[in-house]
Design a protein around this motif. Structure first.
Motif, mmCIF file in Angstrom:
data_model
loop_
_atom_site.group_PDB
_atom_site.id
_atom_site.type_symbol
_atom_site.label_atom_id
_atom_site.label_comp_id
_atom_site.label_asym_id
_atom_site.label_seq_id
_atom_site.Cartn_x
_atom_site.Cartn_y
_atom_site.Cartn_z
ATOM 1 N N LEU A 334 0.341 -5.470 -11.680
ATOM 2 C CA LEU A 334 0.375 -6.864 -11.578
ATOM 3 C C LEU A 334 -1.049 -7.472 -11.078
ATOM 4 O O LEU A 334 -1.227 -7.201 -9.771
ATOM 5 N N ILE A 389 1.798 -2.791 -7.794
ATOM 6 C CA ILE A 389 1.293 -3.787 -6.935
ATOM 7 C C ILE A 389 0.216 -3.338 -6.066
ATOM 8 O O ILE A 389 0.390 -2.479 -5.117
ATOM 9 N N ALA A 393 -2.836 -7.957 -3.536
ATOM 10 C CA ALA A 393 -2.073 -8.698 -4.035
ATOM 11 C C ALA A 393 -1.117 -9.551 -2.928
ATOM 12 O O ALA A 393 -0.663 -8.750 -1.855
ATOM 13 N N THR A 399 3.381 -15.327 -7.419
ATOM 14 C CA THR A 399 3.472 -14.009 -7.685
ATOM 15 C C THR A 399 5.144 -13.460 -7.756
ATOM 16 O O THR A 399 5.535 -12.854 -8.409
ATOM 17 N N LEU A 403 7.869 -12.016 -10.508
ATOM 18 C CA LEU A 403 8.454 -10.903 -10.042
ATOM 19 C C LEU A 403 10.078 -11.222 -10.212
ATOM 20 O O LEU A 403 10.831 -10.301 -10.862
ATOM 21 N N VAL A 416 9.410 -1.176 -8.028
ATOM 22 C CA VAL A 416 7.845 -1.645 -7.477
ATOM 23 C C VAL A 416 7.186 -0.452 -6.871
ATOM 24 O O VAL A 416 7.913 0.295 -5.950
ATOM 25 N N LEU A 418 3.840 0.298 -4.590
ATOM 26 C CA LEU A 418 2.505 -0.469 -3.879
ATOM 27 C C LEU A 418 1.395 0.629 -3.903
ATOM 28 O O LEU A 418 1.587 1.713 -3.633
ATOM 29 N N TRP A 435 5.370 -7.528 1.682
ATOM 30 C CA TRP A 435 5.908 -7.019 0.480
ATOM 31 C C TRP A 435 7.371 -6.593 0.642
ATOM 32 O O TRP A 435 8.411 -6.497 -0.108
#
Length: 450
Positions: A334, A389, A393, A399, A403, A416, A418, A435
Motif C-alpha cells: 500500500l 503496509i 503510511a 488510506t 482499505l 494486513v 505491517l 493501525w
C-alpha cells in the motif's frame, strides 16, 4: 414530493418547534433510540413513527395526499370522457374527410407536445408555476384550524414550491393528454364497430400524386407495427367521395386512422410521461438532515456518556489475528515500496516453490488506476488479499477508504501485514497503535511477520 416517512419526520420537526404536545414524549423516544442500531435517516424515521404513536399525524398527511391524488384521478376521467364525446360528435356523418379528422385528432396535441419539448430543451420553467401550486393547494382540500392540520398544509405547500415539482407538473399534464387520446381511441374503435364509414379527401391545391406521397409518409410508422395503409388506387378512389366505398378501402383508411392516433399521439405522449416520471424521481425532494434540529438529535445519539465515579480506562484496541486461508493469495504493497521483495513469505509461512505458485504479486497500490485495476481483478477472482503496509503510511481517511474498498471486494477476505519500524522507535509504536485501532474497528486480521 417527500416520501411518506420523510413527510412524517418533517411534520414532527415543524410541530416540535411550535411546542406541540405529542402522543408520546419526543425526549423519551430520542433517549431510547440512542443505543439502537441504524443509519441516522432510519433512526429519524423510527423516532417520528414512535412519537406519532396514535397515528394522528400520519392520518392528516394521508388525507391531504389522498385528496390530491383523487382530484388528479377525477380530472383524468373527465378528460377521457371529453375525448370520447368530442370524437363521437365529430364522426356523426357516414362519409368522413380523413385528413380533416386526423388534424382534429392530432393537430393541437402535436403543437402542444412540440412546445413542451422546446421549453424542456431550453431548460425553461425551473420553478413550479404559481397557478399549479394554488390549484392543488392543500388549503382548498382540507379544512381545519388545529396546529397539526395547519403544519401539514404548510409542509405540502413547501413541497409544491420545490424545483423538482416542474417534472411532476409535466407528468400530470401528459397524463391528462393520455386520458384524452385514450378516450378518442375508444370512441374510434366503438364507432368503427357499430357503424360503417366511408373515408374521403379533397384538396384545391394538392394533386393526386401529392396526396399519395403524403399518405405513404404518414402511413410508414403505423405500417411498421402492422396497421393497414391505403394503396395508390384506394387513395385515388377516395377523392371527393360522397357515397359508400368498398369495404376493403374503408378498412384501410380506418387502420391508418387508428395507427396514426397510436403512433403519433399516444406513444409519443407516453414516452414524455415516462421521461417526466423518471426526472421527478431523480429530482425528488429529500429530507435535509443538515438542519440544526436534526444535527442536534444525531449528535446526541453519537455522544457517549461516562460516569466519572466508576470510570475505567478502556483497553487499547487490538486487531484480530489473521486467519490465513488455504486458497490462492494476492499480495500488494500500500503506497510505499519495501526492500524485501518476498516480504510476504514470513507472514504466510511460504518458503517452498509450490506454495509460492499460489501467490499473485500485484505490486504497489498508489493511485486510482492501481485501485481500479485491483478491484476489477478481485471481482473476477476469488482470492484472499494480503496487504503490506509500511510504517511510514498514515491511517488517514483516504488510506482507510482504500482499505474498506479492498475489503468489500475481496471474496476470501483481507488481511494486513505491517512492515518496517522498530519497537524502540516511539513514532513507530504510535503508528502501530493507530493501525491496530483502525484494523480492530474494521475487524481486519493482522498477520504476524515474525
Amino acid at each position: 414530493m417527500l416520501s411518506p416517512q420523510d413527510q412524517l419526520t418533517e411534520l414532527v420537526r415543524t410541530l416540535e418547534s411550535q411546542q406541540h404536545v405529542f402522543a408520546t414524549d419526543p425526549l423519551l423516544i430520542t433517549e431510547k433510540l440512542q443505543n439502537e442500531d441504524g443509519t441516522p435517516i432510519q433512526k429519524l424515521h423510527r423516532r417520528a413513527t414512535r412519537i406519532d404513536s396514535n397515528g394522528a399525524l400520519a392520518r392528516v398527511l394521508g388525507k391531504i395526499d389522498g385528496r390530491i391524488k383523487g382530484i388528479m384521478l377525477i380530472m383524468s376521467i373527465v378528460w377521457c370522457l371529453s375525448g370520447f364525446l368530442g370524437l363521437f360528435t365529430l364522426l356523426q356523418a357516414n362519409v368522413v374527410n380523413f385528413f380533416y379528422v386526423l388534424v382534429c385528432l392530432l393537430g393541437f396535441h402535436t403543437i402542444m407536445l412540440v412546445g413542451w419539448l422546446v421549453l424542456t430543451l431550453m431548460n425553461q420553467g425551473k420553478q413550479t408555476p404559481s397557478w399549479f401550486a394554488s390549484f392543488v393547494s392543500p388549503n382548498r382540500l382540507i379544512r381545519g384550524k388545529d396546529d397539526v392540520t395547519q403544519a401539514a398544509v404548510n409542509l405540502y405547500e413547501r413541497q409544491l414550491e420545490h424545483s423538482g415539482m416542474r417534472w411532476y407538473l409535466g407528468k400530470f399534464s401528459h397524463q391528462l393528454w393520455l386520458a384524452t387520446l385514450t378516450g378518442m381511441l375508444l370512441a374510434i374503435i366503438f364507432l368503427l364497430i357499430v357503424r360503417q364509414y366511408s373515408f374521403s379527401w379533397e384538396s384545391t391545391l394538392l394533386s393526386d400524386q401529392a396526396l399519395i406521397t403524403l399518405t405513404q409518409v404518414l402511413g410508414w410508422l403505423p405500417s411498421m407495427v402492422g396497421f393497414s395503409v391505403p394503396d395508390n388506387e384506394a387513395i385515388i378512389q377516395s377523392r371527393l367521395v360522397t357515397d359508400a366505398l368498398p369495404l376493403s378501402i374503408a378498412r384501410q383508411w380506418s387502420g391508418l386512422l387508428i395507427g396514426s392516433l397510436l403512433m403519433y399521439g399516444i406513444v409519443p405522449r407516453a414516452i414524455a410521461w415516462a421521461f417526466c416520471a423518471l426526472m421527478f424521481r431523480r429530482k425528488k425532494m429529500r429530507l435535509d438532515i443538515k438542519l440544526p434540529y436534526y444535527q442536534k438529535i444525531i449528535n446526541f445519539w453519537q455522544r457517549k456518556v461516562v460516569d466519572a465515579d466508576d470510570f475505567k480506562q478502556a483497553p487499547a484496541p487490538v486487531a484480530p489475528k489473521a486467519q490465513v486461508s488455504a486458497g490462492k493469495k494476492l499480495v500488494a504493497l500500500l503506497e510505499y515500496p519495501y526492500d524485501d521483495e518476498r516480504w510476504w513469505q514470513a507472514g504466510l509461512n511460504t518458503v517452498n516453490d509450490k506454495a509460492n505458485d499460489e501467490i499473485e504479486d500485484f505490486g504497489i497500490l498508489d493511485d486510482r488506476d492501481d485501485m481500479a485495476r485491483l478491484i476489477a481483478y478481485l471481482d473476477m477472482h476469488p482470492v484472499q488479499v494480503l496487504l503490506g503496509i509500511h510504517s511510514h503510511a498514515l491511517p488517514d481517511r483516504g488510506t482507510l477508504r482504500k482499505l474498506d474498498s479492498i475489503a468489500s471486494h475481496a471474496k476470501q477476505g483481507l488481511i494486513v501485514q505491517l512492515l518496517g519500524g522498530t519497537t524502540d522507535d516511539i513514532q513507530s509504536q504510535a503508528r502501530f497503535g493507530q493501525w491496530q485501532t483502525a484494523l480492530s474497528a474494521r475487524e481486519i486480521g493482522l498477520v504476524s511477520s515474525e
